[in-house]
Design a protein around this motif. Sequence first.
Motif, mmCIF file in Angstrom:
data_model
loop_
_atom_site.group_PDB
_atom_site.id
_atom_site.type_symbol
_atom_site.label_atom_id
_atom_site.label_comp_id
_atom_site.label_asym_id
_atom_site.label_seq_id
_atom_site.Cartn_x
_atom_site.Cartn_y
_atom_site.Cartn_z
ATOM 1 N N ASN A 38 0.494 -1.249 -0.255
ATOM 2 C CA ASN A 38 -0.358 0.183 -0.520
ATOM 3 C C ASN A 38 0.890 1.618 -0.089
ATOM 4 N N GLU A 39 1.779 1.281 0.925
ATOM 5 C CA GLU A 39 2.609 1.865 0.482
ATOM 6 C C GLU A 39 3.800 2.600 -0.212
ATOM 7 N N GLU A 40 4.211 1.817 -1.096
ATOM 8 C CA GLU A 40 5.134 1.457 -1.725
ATOM 9 C C GLU A 40 4.296 1.276 -3.667
ATOM 10 N N ALA A 41 3.422 1.904 -4.520
ATOM 11 C CA ALA A 41 2.678 0.989 -5.339
ATOM 12 C C ALA A 41 4.497 1.132 -6.680
ATOM 13 N N GLY A 42 3.409 -0.336 -6.608
ATOM 14 C CA GLY A 42 4.309 -1.458 -7.157
ATOM 15 C C GLY A 42 5.085 -2.141 -7.042
ATOM 16 N N GLU A 44 6.679 -5.061 -5.312
ATOM 17 C CA GLU A 44 7.123 -6.215 -5.763
ATOM 18 C C GLU A 44 7.419 -7.077 -4.559
ATOM 19 N N GLU A 45 6.626 -8.493 -4.453
ATOM 20 C CA GLU A 45 6.152 -8.895 -3.045
ATOM 21 C C GLU A 45 6.888 -9.737 -2.787
ATOM 22 N N GLU A 46 7.737 -10.803 -3.660
ATOM 23 C CA GLU A 46 8.436 -11.105 -3.446
ATOM 24 C C GLU A 46 9.656 -10.616 -3.040
ATOM 25 N N TYR A 47 9.744 -10.025 -3.377
ATOM 26 C CA TYR A 47 11.390 -9.088 -2.620
ATOM 27 C C TYR A 47 10.482 -8.319 -1.639
ATOM 28 N N TYR A 48 9.500 -7.731 -1.021
ATOM 29 C CA TYR A 48 9.241 -8.081 0.380
ATOM 30 C C TYR A 48 9.787 -8.626 1.677
ATOM 31 N N ALA A 125 12.773 -0.592 -5.556
ATOM 32 C CA ALA A 125 11.851 0.612 -4.592
ATOM 33 C C ALA A 125 10.869 -0.277 -3.579
ATOM 34 N N VAL A 126 11.691 0.305 -2.071
ATOM 35 C CA VAL A 126 11.257 0.041 -0.533
ATOM 36 C C VAL A 126 10.002 1.171 -0.230
#
Length: 163
Positions: A38-42, A44-48, A125-126
Motif C-alpha cells: 500500500n505504501e510503495e505503489a508497484g 514487488e511482493e516477493e522482494y518484500y 523500491a522500498v
Amino acid sequence: MGNAIVKAQTEQVERFLGNVVNELNTFLNHATISSFLNEEAGGEEEYYEDLFRNLRRLSVYCEEGLEACKIVLQNEPFRKPAAEKALYKIYHQCIEEFYNPKNDVWYEDSRSAYTGKNAIKYRHAVPATLQTMIASLESGFQEIREELEYYETDYRTKMIQSK
C-alpha cells in the motif's frame, strides 16, 4: 586488550543491541507485506517477503548477541575470553548480516563514506518507513563495526595459536 576495555566494549554492544532489538521488533510487529504494498505503489511482493525474512533473521541474531552480552556481564569475575568470543560472534552475525544480508536484498555502498549519504542501498523500491528505520540503525551499526573490527583478526589469531 585489558579486561576493563573488553568489559566496556561488551557493555556498549549490549546497549546497542538492546536498542536494535527494540527498534527492529517494534517495526516488525507493525509492518506487513500488505502495508508495504500500500505504501510503495508497484512494489514487488516477493522482494518484500525477502526483506521481512532478512529483518527477522537480523532480529534473532541481535537478540542472541544481546543475551550473550548479558550472560558475560553477569559472570563474576568477568571472563575476558568469553566476552571476546561473544563479541567476535556478534561481529560476524549481527554486523555482517546488517551490511550483507542473505539474498542481497540490500547492499552497502562503499562510496557512501565519501558522499555523507546512507550506506544501505536497496535492490528495488522500498517503502519510506523501511528506509527510515534502517537509516536510523545505520550509524549505530557503523560505530559498533569499527569498535569490533579488532576481533575479526585478533580472536581468529588467538584461536589458531591455541591449536
